[in-house]
Design an enzyme around this catalytic site. Structure first.
Site, PDB file in Angstrom:
ATOM      1  N   SER A  85     -44.151   0.933  -7.008  1.00 29.63           N
ATOM      2  CA  SER A  85     -44.373   1.521  -6.112  1.00 29.63           C
ATOM      3  C   SER A  85     -45.720   0.892  -5.510  1.00 29.63           C
ATOM      4  O   SER A  85     -45.742   1.344  -3.884  1.00 29.63           O
ATOM      5  CB  SER A  85     -44.741   3.231  -6.600  1.00 29.63           C
ATOM      6  OG  SER A  85     -42.630   3.513  -5.833  1.00 29.63           O
ATOM      7  N   LYS A  88     -45.202  -0.153  -2.073  1.00 29.25           N
ATOM      8  CA  LYS A  88     -45.368   0.073  -0.802  1.00 29.25           C
ATOM      9  C   LYS A  88     -46.670   0.063   0.001  1.00 29.25           C
ATOM     10  O   LYS A  88     -46.239  -0.195   1.345  1.00 29.25           O
ATOM     11  CB  LYS A  88     -44.830   1.727  -1.093  1.00 29.25           C
ATOM     12  CG  LYS A  88     -43.578   2.110  -1.607  1.00 29.25           C
ATOM     13  CD  LYS A  88     -43.230   3.539  -2.053  1.00 29.25           C
ATOM     14  CE  LYS A  88     -42.211   3.659  -2.599  1.00 29.25           C
ATOM     15  NZ  LYS A  88     -41.619   3.222  -3.252  1.00 29.25           N
ATOM     16  N   SER A 140     -44.224   8.565  -2.502  1.00 26.29           N
ATOM     17  CA  SER A 140     -43.566   7.272  -2.949  1.00 26.29           C
ATOM     18  C   SER A 140     -41.720   7.036  -2.340  1.00 26.29           C
ATOM     19  O   SER A 140     -41.258   6.724  -3.238  1.00 26.29           O
ATOM     20  CB  SER A 140     -43.537   7.155  -4.326  1.00 26.29           C
ATOM     21  OG  SER A 140     -43.356   5.964  -4.891  1.00 26.29           O
TER      22      SER A 140
END
Length: 375
Positions: A85, A88, A140
């Protein structure tokens, strides 16, 4: 930029290896890795005059001065790993300038049913882009990532934009195959690139807000709102912590990028491929960075983005006149009168949305979230 001199050493698995003058000069060679030749090393690279580095079980890390761009210490900085993640960050850096943060969007069923960590979106037009971006960076939200990609024109376009942005930032180890970091063949990043992307994001006020928000309310159907809290365990606990993002999958293991500001100076730490809990190690690396900045020779640099090329003006007078067009046949002149065509601009309304945290009411059973938190 001051690089490690000929007497500088690399702390490798077998001990300290002195850097020769040629190796030190290679830090500025055009063929060297991005940021300097010493950053091509797989082991730990640091000024031997510096305080001992804290121990970390991460396979790769970078400690950098975000203000000067100096890389103070690193381990396998350009090694390619699954980013989980932490990818991101690139999604946010790419989409923040492209999407109107006040626009409402209606996420698709596909977005609402993405596996992994999620905020529980439903297919209603109740979500604003700015709240989806908070969900992306705070909890997330994999579903928020897909909804944002839809608002940007679709998954294919968003991935193309993300990879173009990575190239612009010179994050050349990074390849995005998803907008949320879920493992996919060919996807990669590096500790160096994550630090580079975080530095770019922190230069944007909206990005700083999203990664630095501890608690936020998000709308749900029926005019309700729910509360969610940032997954960054150092936010509010480590002095000066600004953000940025953690990640976890079974293949990527743990990854994290953290930035803290003290006395007007910002230090960034990125770690990748960590088997256990990295929070305490990141704190110690940040402490080391603040104590070392300005006192140790840099081993590399976080490079600047590729400059935008502007059209050049003609030199030496006005451009030459275009050659005259050939005469048209008489029949054509009679049959086809000239018609002027005006060019119009079409404004694309990029729609956004907000996120909904569902307290224990998920229709799917998940053993573990992408960021490592139990569901």
């Amino acid at each position: 930029m001051k690089y490690v001199s000929a007497v500088s050493a690399l702390a490798l698995a077998g001990g300290l290896t002195l850097v020769t003058p040629a190796q030190a000069r290679s830090a500025s060679d055009d063929t060297a890795p991005v940021g300097g030749g010493l950053l091509g090393r797989r082991g730990v690279v640091v000024d031997p005059a510096a305080k001992a580095l804290p121990k970390t079980d991460a396979s790769a890390f970078v400690v950098a001065d975000a203000d000067t761009g100096e890389v103070l210490a690193a381990k396998d900085p350009h090694g390619r790993y699954l980013p989980a993640s932490t990818l991101k960050m690139l999604t946010a850096v790419t989409l923040i300038p492209r999407l109107d943060k006040t626009k409402l969007i209606k996420p698709s069923a596909e977005a609402c049913n993405v596996e992994g960590s999620a905020v529980g979106l439903t297919p209603h037009k109740i979500y604003r882009v700015r709240d989806l971006l908070r969900a992306l960076m705070m909890v997330s939200g994999n579903d928020a990532a897909v909804a944002l990609a839809e608002a940007n024109g679709g998954l294919a376009r968003t991935l193309a934009d993300m990879n173009a942005e990575a190239k612009r930032l010179q994050a050349l180890d990074t390849v995005a195959k998803t907008p949320n970091g879920l493992d996919k063949p060919g996807q990669s990043s590096s500790a160096y690139d994550l630090a580079l992307i975080a530095r770019s994001g922190l230069a944007n006020a909206d990005f700083r807000e999203y990664v630095g928000t501890k608690v936020a309310n998000f709308p749900a159907p029926g005019g309700k709102h729910y509360e969610m809290a940032n997954h960054n365990r150092l936010l509010g606990r480590y002095p000066g912590m600004m953000g940025v993002k953690n990640g976890w999958t079974t293949k990527a293991l743990g990854s994290f990028v953290g930035a803290a500001k003290r006395g007007g100076h910002t230090v960034i730490v990125s770690v990748m491929h960590h088997e256990g809990s990295f929070w305490e190690e990141v704190k110690q690396l940040l402490d080391w960075g603040f104590a070392s900045r300005g006192h140790v020779a840099a081993v590399g640099t976080l490079v600047s983005p590729v400059p935008t090329v502007k059209p050049t003006k003609p030199v030496g007078g006005p451009p030459a006149a275009a050659p005259p067009a050939p005469p048209k046949p008489a029949a054509a002149a009679q049959d086809s009168p000239l018609v002027g065509i005006g060019a119009g601009a079409v404004a694309a309304g990029l729609l956004g949305g907000v996120v909904w945290v569902v307290y224990g009411v998920r229709r799917r059973s998940r053993a573990r979230r992408d960021d490592g938190f139990e569901v």
